[in-house]
Design a protein around this motif. Structure first.
Motif, PDB file in Angstrom:
ATOM      1  N   ASN A 180       0.921  -1.116  -0.029  1.00 54.19           N
ATOM      2  CA  ASN A 180       0.075  -0.109  -0.068  1.00 54.19           C
ATOM      3  C   ASN A 180       0.962   1.122   0.106  1.00 54.19           C
ATOM      4  N   VAL A 181       0.321   2.133  -0.794  1.00 55.75           N
ATOM      5  CA  VAL A 181       1.253   3.624  -0.992  1.00 55.75           C
ATOM      6  C   VAL A 181       0.298   4.420  -0.993  1.00 55.75           C
ATOM      7  N   LYS A 182       0.628   5.622  -0.352  1.00 55.92           N
ATOM      8  CA  LYS A 182      -0.293   6.600  -0.130  1.00 55.92           C
ATOM      9  C   LYS A 182       0.265   7.679  -1.164  1.00 55.92           C
TER      10      LYS A 182
ATOM     11  N   ARG B  92       0.407  11.222  -2.913  1.00 52.56           N
ATOM     12  CA  ARG B  92      -0.419  12.475  -2.659  1.00 52.56           C
ATOM     13  C   ARG B  92       0.176  13.633  -3.568  1.00 52.56           C
TER      14      ARG B  92
ATOM     15  N   GLU C  47      -4.814  12.782  -1.681  1.00 49.97           N
ATOM     16  CA  GLU C  47      -4.381  11.650  -1.379  1.00 49.97           C
ATOM     17  C   GLU C  47      -5.032  10.565  -2.264  1.00 49.97           C
ATOM     18  N   ALA C  48      -4.307   9.462  -2.498  1.00 43.23           N
ATOM     19  CA  ALA C  48      -4.926   8.226  -2.980  1.00 43.23           C
ATOM     20  C   ALA C  48      -4.454   7.088  -2.613  1.00 43.23           C
ATOM     21  N   ASP C  49      -4.932   5.828  -2.052  1.00 35.81           N
ATOM     22  CA  ASP C  49      -4.342   4.763  -1.556  1.00 35.81           C
ATOM     23  C   ASP C  49      -4.355   3.906  -2.718  1.00 35.81           C
TER      24      ASP C  49
ATOM     25  N   ARG D  56      -2.343   0.132  -4.443  1.00 37.37           N
ATOM     26  CA  ARG D  56      -1.536  -1.041  -4.110  1.00 37.37           C
ATOM     27  C   ARG D  56      -0.547  -1.181  -5.317  1.00 37.37           C
TER      28      ARG D  56
END
Lengths: 403, 95
Positions: free
Chosen positions: A307-309, A311, A353-355, A357
Protein backbone atom coordinates in the motif's frame (compact mmCIF):
# COMPACT_ATOMS: atom_id res chain seq x y z
CA UNK A 1 23.79 55.15 -8.14
CA UNK A 2 26.67 56.68 -6.19
CA UNK A 3 30.24 55.44 -6.26
CA UNK A 4 29.92 53.14 -3.27
CA UNK A 5 26.84 51.51 -4.71
CA UNK A 6 28.64 51.09 -7.95
CA UNK A 7 31.61 49.48 -6.24
CA UNK A 8 29.36 47.16 -4.28
CA UNK A 9 27.45 46.21 -7.42
CA UNK A 10 30.65 45.54 -9.33
CA UNK A 11 32.07 43.39 -6.56
CA UNK A 12 28.83 41.47 -6.33
CA UNK A 13 28.81 41.06 -10.08
CA UNK A 14 32.40 39.90 -10.13
CA UNK A 15 31.54 37.34 -7.46
CA UNK A 16 28.54 36.13 -9.43
CA UNK A 17 30.57 35.85 -12.55
CA UNK A 18 33.32 33.87 -10.87
CA UNK A 19 30.89 31.48 -9.26
CA UNK A 20 28.95 31.21 -12.51
CA UNK A 21 32.02 29.85 -14.26
CA UNK A 22 33.28 27.32 -11.75
CA UNK A 23 33.17 23.93 -13.47
CA UNK A 24 30.46 21.70 -12.00
CA UNK A 25 30.56 23.64 -8.72
CA UNK A 26 27.24 24.37 -7.09
CA UNK A 27 26.36 27.94 -7.87
CA UNK A 28 26.04 30.54 -5.16
CA UNK A 29 22.45 31.69 -4.84
CA UNK A 30 22.29 35.21 -6.26
CA UNK A 31 19.92 36.37 -3.50
CA UNK A 32 21.43 36.12 -0.02
CA UNK A 33 19.13 34.20 2.31
CA UNK A 34 17.69 31.92 -0.36
CA UNK A 35 18.22 28.23 0.30
CA UNK A 36 21.54 27.06 -1.19
CA UNK A 37 19.71 24.08 -2.69
CA UNK A 38 17.77 26.33 -5.10
CA UNK A 39 18.38 25.61 -8.79
CA UNK A 40 19.97 28.74 -10.30
CA UNK A 41 18.87 29.17 -13.91
CA UNK A 42 20.19 32.69 -14.45
CA UNK A 43 22.53 34.28 -11.92
CA UNK A 44 22.33 37.75 -13.44
CA UNK A 45 18.53 37.86 -13.49
CA UNK A 46 18.34 35.87 -10.23
CA UNK A 47 16.08 33.24 -11.78
CA UNK A 48 15.80 30.36 -9.33
CA UNK A 49 13.67 27.22 -9.15
CA UNK A 50 12.63 25.26 -6.07
CA UNK A 51 13.65 21.59 -6.21
CA UNK A 52 10.54 19.40 -5.87
CA UNK A 53 12.05 17.68 -2.79
CA UNK A 54 11.88 21.05 -1.01
CA UNK A 55 8.65 22.31 -2.54
CA UNK A 56 6.62 19.35 -1.25
CA UNK A 57 7.76 19.81 2.34
CA UNK A 58 5.54 22.81 3.04
CA UNK A 59 1.87 23.62 2.59
CA UNK A 60 2.71 27.32 2.38
CA UNK A 61 5.96 27.90 0.51
CA UNK A 62 8.46 29.76 2.73
CA UNK A 63 10.28 32.77 1.31
CA UNK A 64 13.64 31.01 1.54
CA UNK A 65 12.61 28.50 -1.13
CA UNK A 66 10.03 30.37 -3.21
CA UNK A 67 11.08 30.60 -6.88
CA UNK A 68 12.26 33.92 -8.27
CA UNK A 69 12.02 35.37 -11.76
CA UNK A 70 13.19 38.80 -12.88
CA UNK A 71 13.45 40.39 -16.29
CA UNK A 72 16.47 42.62 -15.91
CA UNK A 73 19.87 42.19 -14.28
CA UNK A 74 19.66 42.71 -10.55
CA UNK A 75 22.37 45.37 -10.50
CA UNK A 76 22.58 49.15 -10.86
CA UNK A 77 19.11 50.70 -10.78
CA UNK A 78 17.68 47.24 -10.08
CA UNK A 79 19.95 46.33 -7.18
CA UNK A 80 17.18 47.25 -4.71
CA UNK A 81 15.48 43.93 -5.54
CA UNK A 82 18.44 41.66 -4.79
CA UNK A 83 17.54 40.85 -1.19
CA UNK A 84 15.14 38.76 0.83
CA UNK A 85 14.72 41.63 3.29
CA UNK A 86 11.70 43.89 2.91
CA UNK A 87 11.79 47.45 1.59
CA UNK A 88 10.39 49.54 4.44
CA UNK A 89 9.04 52.71 2.85
CA UNK A 90 5.59 53.99 3.77
CA UNK A 91 5.98 56.90 1.36
CA UNK A 92 6.32 54.53 -1.65
CA UNK A 93 3.41 55.44 -3.88
CA UNK A 94 1.32 53.85 -6.59
CA UNK A 95 -0.20 56.16 -9.18
CA UNK A 96 -3.57 55.43 -10.73
CA UNK A 97 -3.75 57.04 -14.16
CA UNK A 98 -5.26 56.66 -17.62
CA UNK A 99 -8.91 56.86 -18.60
CA UNK A 100 -10.17 58.26 -15.32
CA UNK A 101 -11.91 61.45 -14.23
CA UNK A 102 -9.36 62.07 -11.50
CA UNK A 103 -5.92 60.49 -11.49
CA UNK A 104 -4.70 59.62 -8.02
CA UNK A 105 -1.86 58.34 -5.94
CA UNK A 106 -1.86 56.09 -2.90
CA UNK A 107 1.04 55.45 -0.54
CA UNK A 108 1.98 52.23 1.20
CA UNK A 109 1.30 54.06 4.49
CA UNK A 110 -2.28 54.75 3.38
CA UNK A 111 -2.76 51.18 2.16
CA UNK A 112 -1.70 49.82 5.54
CA UNK A 113 -4.52 51.78 7.24
CA UNK A 114 -7.24 50.40 4.92
CA UNK A 115 -9.29 47.19 5.24
CA UNK A 116 -7.21 44.24 4.14
CA UNK A 117 -8.01 40.78 2.86
CA UNK A 118 -5.88 37.68 3.05
CA UNK A 119 -5.77 35.33 0.06
CA UNK A 120 -3.74 32.16 -0.46
CA UNK A 121 -2.74 31.82 -4.10
CA UNK A 122 -0.62 29.64 -6.28
CA UNK A 123 2.11 31.88 -7.65
CA UNK A 124 3.28 30.18 -10.81
CA UNK A 125 5.59 31.24 -13.63
CA UNK A 126 3.85 30.85 -16.99
CA UNK A 127 6.97 28.95 -18.12
CA UNK A 128 6.69 26.39 -15.31
CA UNK A 129 6.94 22.94 -16.92
CA UNK A 130 8.56 24.30 -20.10
CA UNK A 131 11.19 21.54 -19.93
CA UNK A 132 8.49 18.92 -20.63
CA UNK A 133 7.70 20.39 -24.05
CA UNK A 134 11.18 19.24 -25.14
CA UNK A 135 9.66 15.77 -25.63
CA UNK A 136 8.17 17.26 -28.79
CA UNK A 137 10.63 20.11 -29.50
CA UNK A 138 12.67 22.21 -27.15
CA UNK A 139 11.50 25.78 -26.66
CA UNK A 140 13.80 28.67 -25.69
CA UNK A 141 13.93 30.05 -22.17
CA UNK A 142 14.31 28.79 -18.62
CA UNK A 143 13.83 25.04 -18.56
CA UNK A 144 11.54 24.96 -15.52
CA UNK A 145 10.24 21.61 -14.38
CA UNK A 146 7.98 21.80 -11.31
CA UNK A 147 9.53 24.39 -9.04
CA UNK A 148 8.47 27.56 -10.81
CA UNK A 149 5.54 27.75 -8.43
CA UNK A 150 4.60 28.02 -4.77
CA UNK A 151 1.58 28.37 -2.49
CA UNK A 152 1.73 31.86 -1.02
CA UNK A 153 -0.36 33.84 1.48
CA UNK A 154 -0.84 37.47 0.49
CA UNK A 155 -2.43 40.26 2.47
CA UNK A 156 -3.47 43.55 0.97
CA UNK A 157 -6.16 45.99 -0.11
CA UNK A 158 -8.63 45.20 -2.88
CA UNK A 159 -7.97 47.12 -6.12
CA UNK A 160 -11.68 48.02 -6.19
CA UNK A 161 -11.35 49.63 -2.74
CA UNK A 162 -8.32 51.61 -3.91
CA UNK A 163 -10.22 52.93 -6.94
CA UNK A 164 -13.12 53.97 -4.66
CA UNK A 165 -10.81 55.52 -2.06
CA UNK A 166 -9.14 57.67 -4.71
CA UNK A 167 -12.48 58.46 -6.47
CA UNK A 168 -10.71 58.02 -9.81
CA UNK A 169 -14.01 57.19 -11.60
CA UNK A 170 -12.95 54.99 -14.54
CA UNK A 171 -14.32 55.84 -17.98
CA UNK A 172 -16.67 53.34 -19.57
CA UNK A 173 -14.02 52.77 -22.23
CA UNK A 174 -11.61 51.14 -19.78
CA UNK A 175 -10.92 47.55 -20.82
CA UNK A 176 -7.53 46.81 -19.25
CA UNK A 177 -5.38 47.71 -16.33
CA UNK A 178 -1.77 48.20 -17.34
CA UNK A 179 0.60 47.80 -14.42
CA UNK A 180 4.22 48.90 -14.12
CA UNK A 181 6.83 48.36 -11.43
CA UNK A 182 10.10 49.99 -10.43
CA UNK A 183 12.40 47.55 -12.26
CA UNK A 184 13.82 48.84 -15.51
CA UNK A 185 16.00 47.80 -18.42
CA UNK A 186 19.67 48.75 -18.23
CA UNK A 187 19.69 49.45 -21.95
CA UNK A 188 18.18 52.73 -23.03
CA UNK A 189 16.20 51.34 -25.94
CA UNK A 190 14.91 48.31 -24.06
CA UNK A 191 11.14 48.01 -23.43
CA UNK A 192 9.92 48.29 -19.86
CA UNK A 193 8.40 45.28 -18.15
CA UNK A 194 4.70 46.15 -18.16
CA UNK A 195 1.62 43.96 -18.38
CA UNK A 196 -2.07 44.47 -19.12
CA UNK A 197 -4.92 42.35 -17.79
CA UNK A 198 -8.68 42.62 -18.37
CA UNK A 199 -10.15 45.35 -16.17
CA UNK A 200 -13.46 43.63 -15.32
CA UNK A 201 -11.64 40.56 -14.01
CA UNK A 202 -8.84 42.45 -12.24
CA UNK A 203 -11.32 44.60 -10.38
CA UNK A 204 -12.98 41.50 -8.97
CA UNK A 205 -9.77 39.66 -8.05
CA UNK A 206 -6.78 41.91 -7.66
CA UNK A 207 -5.27 43.21 -4.45
CA UNK A 208 -2.41 45.57 -3.76
CA UNK A 209 -0.50 43.23 -1.49
CA UNK A 210 1.80 44.50 1.24
CA UNK A 211 2.42 41.24 3.10
CA UNK A 212 3.57 37.78 2.04
CA UNK A 213 3.28 34.83 4.41
CA UNK A 214 2.58 37.16 7.34
CA UNK A 215 5.54 39.52 6.84
CA UNK A 216 6.25 42.60 4.72
CA UNK A 217 6.93 41.28 1.19
CA UNK A 218 10.64 40.52 0.66
CA UNK A 219 12.19 42.88 -1.90
CA UNK A 220 12.92 40.08 -4.36
CA UNK A 221 9.25 39.05 -4.29
CA UNK A 222 7.96 42.52 -5.13
CA UNK A 223 7.67 44.51 -1.91
CA UNK A 224 6.76 46.96 -0.57
CA UNK A 225 3.66 46.57 -2.75
CA UNK A 226 2.84 43.99 -5.39
CA UNK A 227 -0.17 43.69 -7.66
CA UNK A 228 -1.53 40.22 -6.91
CA UNK A 229 -4.15 38.88 -9.31
CA UNK A 230 -5.26 35.55 -7.87
CA UNK A 231 -5.54 32.81 -10.49
CA UNK A 232 -3.32 34.63 -13.00
CA UNK A 233 0.14 33.52 -14.04
CA UNK A 234 2.99 35.04 -12.01
CA UNK A 235 4.16 37.31 -14.81
CA UNK A 236 0.97 39.38 -14.52
CA UNK A 237 1.51 39.94 -10.78
CA UNK A 238 3.62 43.07 -11.18
CA UNK A 239 6.28 43.53 -8.50
CA UNK A 240 7.46 46.83 -6.95
CA UNK A 241 4.19 48.37 -8.16
CA UNK A 242 4.43 52.05 -9.10
CA UNK A 243 1.56 52.60 -11.51
CA UNK A 244 -1.81 51.23 -12.51
CA UNK A 245 -2.98 52.78 -15.76
CA UNK A 246 -6.58 52.19 -16.86
CA UNK A 247 -6.48 51.74 -20.62
CA UNK A 248 -8.59 50.86 -23.63
CA UNK A 249 -5.93 48.70 -25.28
CA UNK A 250 -3.13 46.44 -24.06
CA UNK A 251 0.34 47.90 -23.57
CA UNK A 252 2.55 47.88 -26.70
CA UNK A 253 5.44 46.54 -24.57
CA UNK A 254 7.16 43.59 -26.24
CA UNK A 255 6.67 41.71 -22.98
CA UNK A 256 2.93 41.77 -23.69
CA UNK A 257 2.86 41.69 -27.51
CA UNK A 258 5.62 39.23 -28.51
CA UNK A 259 6.38 37.27 -25.34
CA UNK A 260 4.16 35.84 -22.61
CA UNK A 261 1.63 34.74 -25.22
CA UNK A 262 0.26 31.49 -26.57
CA UNK A 263 -1.36 30.92 -29.97
CA UNK A 264 -5.14 30.51 -30.02
CA UNK A 265 -4.91 27.32 -32.09
CA UNK A 266 -2.62 24.27 -32.08
CA UNK A 267 0.69 24.90 -33.85
CA UNK A 268 3.48 22.56 -34.92
CA UNK A 269 7.09 23.36 -34.09
CA UNK A 270 8.36 25.87 -36.66
CA UNK A 271 4.91 26.79 -37.91
CA UNK A 272 4.37 30.10 -36.10
CA UNK A 273 7.10 32.33 -34.76
CA UNK A 274 6.62 34.62 -31.74
CA UNK A 275 7.45 37.47 -34.13
CA UNK A 276 4.13 36.74 -35.87
CA UNK A 277 2.05 37.00 -32.70
CA UNK A 278 -0.85 39.43 -33.01
CA UNK A 279 -3.91 39.99 -30.79
CA UNK A 280 -5.86 37.99 -33.40
CA UNK A 281 -3.78 34.82 -33.37
CA UNK A 282 -2.61 34.73 -29.75
CA UNK A 283 -3.46 35.70 -26.19
CA UNK A 284 -1.41 36.67 -23.12
CA UNK A 285 -0.64 34.31 -20.22
CA UNK A 286 -3.57 35.38 -18.09
CA UNK A 287 -5.67 32.79 -16.20
CA UNK A 288 -3.87 29.63 -15.14
CA UNK A 289 -4.72 26.29 -16.64
CA UNK A 290 -5.93 23.43 -14.46
CA UNK A 291 -2.98 21.39 -13.25
CA UNK A 292 -1.97 18.69 -10.79
CA UNK A 293 1.42 17.57 -9.56
CA UNK A 294 2.34 14.34 -7.80
CA UNK A 295 4.39 15.20 -4.69
CA UNK A 296 4.90 11.63 -3.51
CA UNK A 297 6.25 9.28 -4.63
CA UNK A 298 8.72 10.79 -7.12
CA UNK A 299 11.52 9.25 -9.19
CA UNK A 300 14.00 9.84 -6.37
CA UNK A 301 11.88 8.16 -3.64
CA UNK A 302 12.41 4.56 -2.54
CA UNK A 303 9.02 2.89 -2.66
CA UNK A 304 8.29 -0.60 -1.32
CA UNK A 305 5.58 -2.75 -2.86
CA UNK A 306 2.23 -2.86 -1.07
CA UNK A 307 0.00 0.00 0.00
CA UNK A 308 1.30 3.39 -1.00
CA UNK A 309 -0.28 6.73 -0.22
CA UNK A 310 0.15 8.81 -3.34
CA UNK A 311 -0.21 12.51 -2.68
CA UNK A 312 0.02 15.81 -4.46
CA UNK A 313 -1.58 19.14 -5.22
CA UNK A 314 -3.99 20.53 -7.79
CA UNK A 315 -5.08 24.04 -8.75
CA UNK A 316 -6.63 26.14 -11.49
CA UNK A 317 -7.48 29.80 -12.09
CA UNK A 318 -9.90 29.86 -9.14
CA UNK A 319 -12.90 30.80 -11.28
CA UNK A 320 -14.63 27.59 -10.14
CA UNK A 321 -13.30 25.02 -7.64
CA UNK A 322 -11.24 21.93 -8.41
CA UNK A 323 -13.79 19.13 -8.40
CA UNK A 324 -11.88 15.87 -8.77
CA UNK A 325 -8.38 14.49 -8.98
CA UNK A 326 -7.72 11.05 -10.44
CA UNK A 327 -4.64 8.87 -10.30
CA UNK A 328 -3.66 5.93 -12.46
CA UNK A 329 -1.01 3.26 -12.07
CA UNK A 330 -1.62 1.56 -15.41
CA UNK A 331 -0.84 4.23 -17.98
CA UNK A 332 -4.32 5.66 -17.86
CA UNK A 333 -6.33 2.50 -18.49
CA UNK A 334 -8.04 2.84 -15.13
CA UNK A 335 -8.31 5.84 -12.85
CA UNK A 336 -8.87 5.98 -9.12
CA UNK A 337 -10.49 9.03 -7.58
CA UNK A 338 -8.22 10.70 -5.03
CA UNK A 339 -9.53 12.35 -1.89
CA UNK A 340 -9.13 16.11 -1.61
CA UNK A 341 -7.94 16.42 1.98
CA UNK A 342 -7.30 20.13 2.34
CA UNK A 343 -7.63 23.38 0.46
CA UNK A 344 -6.69 27.00 0.95
CA UNK A 345 -9.66 28.49 -0.89
CA UNK A 346 -10.25 28.84 -4.61
CA UNK A 347 -6.79 30.11 -5.56
CA UNK A 348 -4.45 27.94 -3.51
CA UNK A 349 -3.21 24.40 -3.71
CA UNK A 350 -5.79 21.64 -3.19
CA UNK A 351 -4.04 18.77 -1.41
CA UNK A 352 -5.10 15.29 -2.47
CA UNK A 353 -4.27 11.68 -1.52
CA UNK A 354 -4.99 8.25 -2.97
CA UNK A 355 -4.25 4.79 -1.60
CA UNK A 356 -2.76 2.56 -4.27
CA UNK A 357 -1.47 -1.01 -4.17
CA UNK A 358 1.77 -1.14 -6.07
CA UNK A 359 3.52 -4.29 -7.21
CA UNK A 360 7.25 -4.74 -7.49
CA UNK A 361 8.81 -3.47 -10.70
CA UNK A 362 8.39 -0.56 -13.03
CA UNK A 363 5.28 1.54 -12.66
CA UNK A 364 4.14 4.83 -14.09
CA UNK A 365 1.88 6.97 -11.92
CA UNK A 366 -0.38 9.59 -13.47
CA UNK A 367 -2.46 12.36 -11.93
CA UNK A 368 -5.19 14.42 -13.51
CA UNK A 369 -7.35 17.20 -12.07
CA UNK A 370 -10.74 18.42 -13.28
CA UNK A 371 -12.60 21.53 -12.15
CA UNK A 372 -16.32 22.31 -11.85
CA UNK A 373 -16.43 23.49 -15.44
CA UNK A 374 -14.86 20.25 -16.60
CA UNK A 375 -11.58 21.92 -17.42
CA UNK A 376 -8.83 19.37 -16.99
CA UNK A 377 -5.42 18.37 -18.23
CA UNK A 378 -4.44 16.86 -21.58
CA UNK A 379 -3.15 13.28 -21.37
CA UNK A 380 -0.30 14.38 -23.58
CA UNK A 381 0.77 17.84 -22.47
CA UNK A 382 2.85 18.35 -25.60
CA UNK A 383 -0.42 18.62 -27.55
CA UNK A 384 -0.33 22.19 -26.21
CA UNK A 385 3.16 22.78 -27.57
CA UNK A 386 3.64 26.47 -28.28
CA UNK A 387 6.65 28.44 -29.58
CA UNK A 388 7.68 29.87 -26.22
CA UNK A 389 6.77 26.88 -24.10
CA UNK A 390 4.19 28.46 -21.80
CA UNK A 391 1.31 27.16 -19.70
CA UNK A 392 2.31 23.49 -19.44
CA UNK A 393 -0.51 21.54 -17.82
CA UNK A 394 -0.15 17.98 -19.08
CA UNK A 395 -1.24 15.04 -16.92
CA UNK A 396 1.60 14.56 -14.44
CA UNK A 397 3.70 11.42 -14.79
CA UNK A 398 6.17 9.68 -12.49
CA UNK A 399 8.16 6.63 -13.52
CA UNK A 400 9.08 4.48 -10.56
CA UNK A 401 10.94 1.30 -9.76
CA UNK A 402 8.99 -0.24 -6.88
CA UNK A 403 11.20 -2.51 -4.75
CA UNK B 1 33.84 6.18 -30.81
CA UNK B 2 35.84 9.32 -31.69
CA UNK B 3 32.60 11.10 -32.39
CA UNK B 4 31.18 9.99 -29.06
CA UNK B 5 34.19 11.41 -27.21
CA UNK B 6 33.88 14.64 -29.14
CA UNK B 7 30.19 14.85 -28.30
CA UNK B 8 30.86 14.14 -24.66
CA UNK B 9 33.50 16.83 -24.66
CA UNK B 10 31.14 19.33 -26.28
CA UNK B 11 28.44 18.37 -23.86
CA UNK B 12 30.57 18.79 -20.77
CA UNK B 13 32.08 22.03 -22.04
CA UNK B 14 28.60 23.39 -22.47
CA UNK B 15 27.28 22.27 -19.11
CA UNK B 16 30.22 23.88 -17.34
CA UNK B 17 28.99 27.30 -18.39
CA UNK B 18 31.32 27.91 -21.32
CA UNK B 19 30.46 28.21 -24.97
CA UNK B 20 31.95 25.63 -27.35
CA UNK B 21 34.83 26.83 -29.55
CA UNK B 22 33.83 27.85 -33.02
CA UNK B 23 33.52 30.65 -35.53
CA UNK B 24 31.42 33.41 -34.00
CA UNK B 25 32.04 32.51 -30.35
CA UNK B 26 33.75 35.84 -29.59
CA UNK B 27 30.99 37.81 -31.23
CA UNK B 28 28.35 35.94 -29.26
CA UNK B 29 30.26 36.49 -26.03
CA UNK B 30 30.57 40.17 -26.80
CA UNK B 31 27.00 40.78 -27.90
CA UNK B 32 25.05 38.43 -25.68
CA UNK B 33 26.39 39.31 -22.26
CA UNK B 34 25.31 42.94 -22.14
CA UNK B 35 22.08 42.08 -20.34
CA UNK B 36 22.45 38.54 -19.01
CA UNK B 37 24.97 35.75 -18.72
CA UNK B 38 25.75 33.00 -21.19
CA UNK B 39 23.75 30.63 -19.00
CA UNK B 40 20.58 32.04 -20.59
CA UNK B 41 21.88 30.86 -23.98
CA UNK B 42 23.17 27.51 -22.81
CA UNK B 43 19.87 26.68 -21.14
CA UNK B 44 18.16 27.02 -24.53
CA UNK B 45 20.66 24.70 -26.24
CA UNK B 46 18.86 22.33 -28.59
CA UNK B 47 16.42 24.66 -30.30
CA UNK B 48 16.30 24.88 -34.08
CA UNK B 49 17.90 27.48 -36.34
CA UNK B 50 14.56 29.16 -36.92
CA UNK B 51 14.05 29.48 -33.19
CA UNK B 52 17.53 30.94 -32.68
CA UNK B 53 16.65 33.48 -35.37
CA UNK B 54 13.52 34.34 -33.40
CA UNK B 55 15.47 34.59 -30.14
CA UNK B 56 17.99 37.01 -31.65
CA UNK B 57 15.10 38.98 -33.13
CA UNK B 58 13.50 39.12 -29.67
CA UNK B 59 16.78 40.32 -28.18
CA UNK B 60 16.78 43.18 -30.72
CA UNK B 61 13.39 44.12 -29.30
CA UNK B 62 15.00 44.26 -25.85
CA UNK B 63 17.79 46.50 -27.12
CA UNK B 64 20.45 44.28 -28.71
CA UNK B 65 22.32 46.18 -31.42
CA UNK B 66 23.81 44.13 -34.26
CA UNK B 67 24.47 44.65 -37.94
CA UNK B 68 22.92 42.24 -40.44
CA UNK B 69 26.31 40.59 -40.91
CA UNK B 70 26.82 40.15 -37.18
CA UNK B 71 23.32 38.78 -36.78
CA UNK B 72 24.00 36.13 -39.39
CA UNK B 73 27.27 35.13 -37.79
CA UNK B 74 25.58 34.89 -34.38
CA UNK B 75 22.71 32.78 -35.69
CA UNK B 76 25.17 30.56 -37.61
CA UNK B 77 27.15 30.00 -34.44
CA UNK B 78 24.11 29.38 -32.22
CA UNK B 79 22.44 26.94 -34.57
CA UNK B 80 25.69 25.09 -35.20
CA UNK B 81 26.92 24.80 -31.62
CA UNK B 82 23.73 25.18 -29.59
CA UNK B 83 21.32 23.71 -32.10
CA UNK B 84 19.36 20.46 -31.95
CA UNK B 85 21.54 17.53 -30.90
CA UNK B 86 21.27 15.66 -34.20
CA UNK B 87 22.18 18.73 -36.25
CA UNK B 88 25.02 19.51 -33.88
CA UNK B 89 26.87 16.22 -34.02
CA UNK B 90 25.58 13.56 -36.37
CA UNK B 91 22.80 11.32 -35.20
CA UNK B 92 24.04 9.88 -31.93
CA UNK B 93 22.71 11.23 -28.70
CA UNK B 94 25.17 12.25 -25.98
CA UNK B 95 23.12 10.67 -23.21
Amino acid sequence: MDRRDFLKASLFYAALFTFGRGPARAEAVPIPGKDPRMIVHSPRFAVMETPLELLRKYEITPKEILFTRNHFPIVGPNSFMATLSPIIDDSWSVRVTGLVERPGKITVGELKKMDMVEITCVLQCSGNGRAFYAKKAKTPGTQWKYGGMGNVRWKGVRLSDVLDYLSVKPSRFVRFITADGKDRPLIRRGPDFVHSVPFHDAVRRAILAVEMNGEPIPAVHGGPVRLVIPGYYGTMNIKWLTEICLTHVETPSKFQQKAYRVPLFPVKPGELSPRQFTPKNSRPNWRMRTKSVIFFPREFDRVKSGNVKVRGVAFNDGTVPIREVYVSADRGNSWLRAKIVKDYGPYGWYFWEADLRLRKGKVELLSRAIDDWGRGQPLDGTSRWNPKGYEWNGVDRVELEVV
Amino acid sequence: MGAAVLILFLFSAVSAGELPQGKGKCLVERKCQACHGLKNLIESKGISRKEWEDVVEEMKDYGLEVTEKEEKEIVDYLSKYLGPEKERAGSSNPR
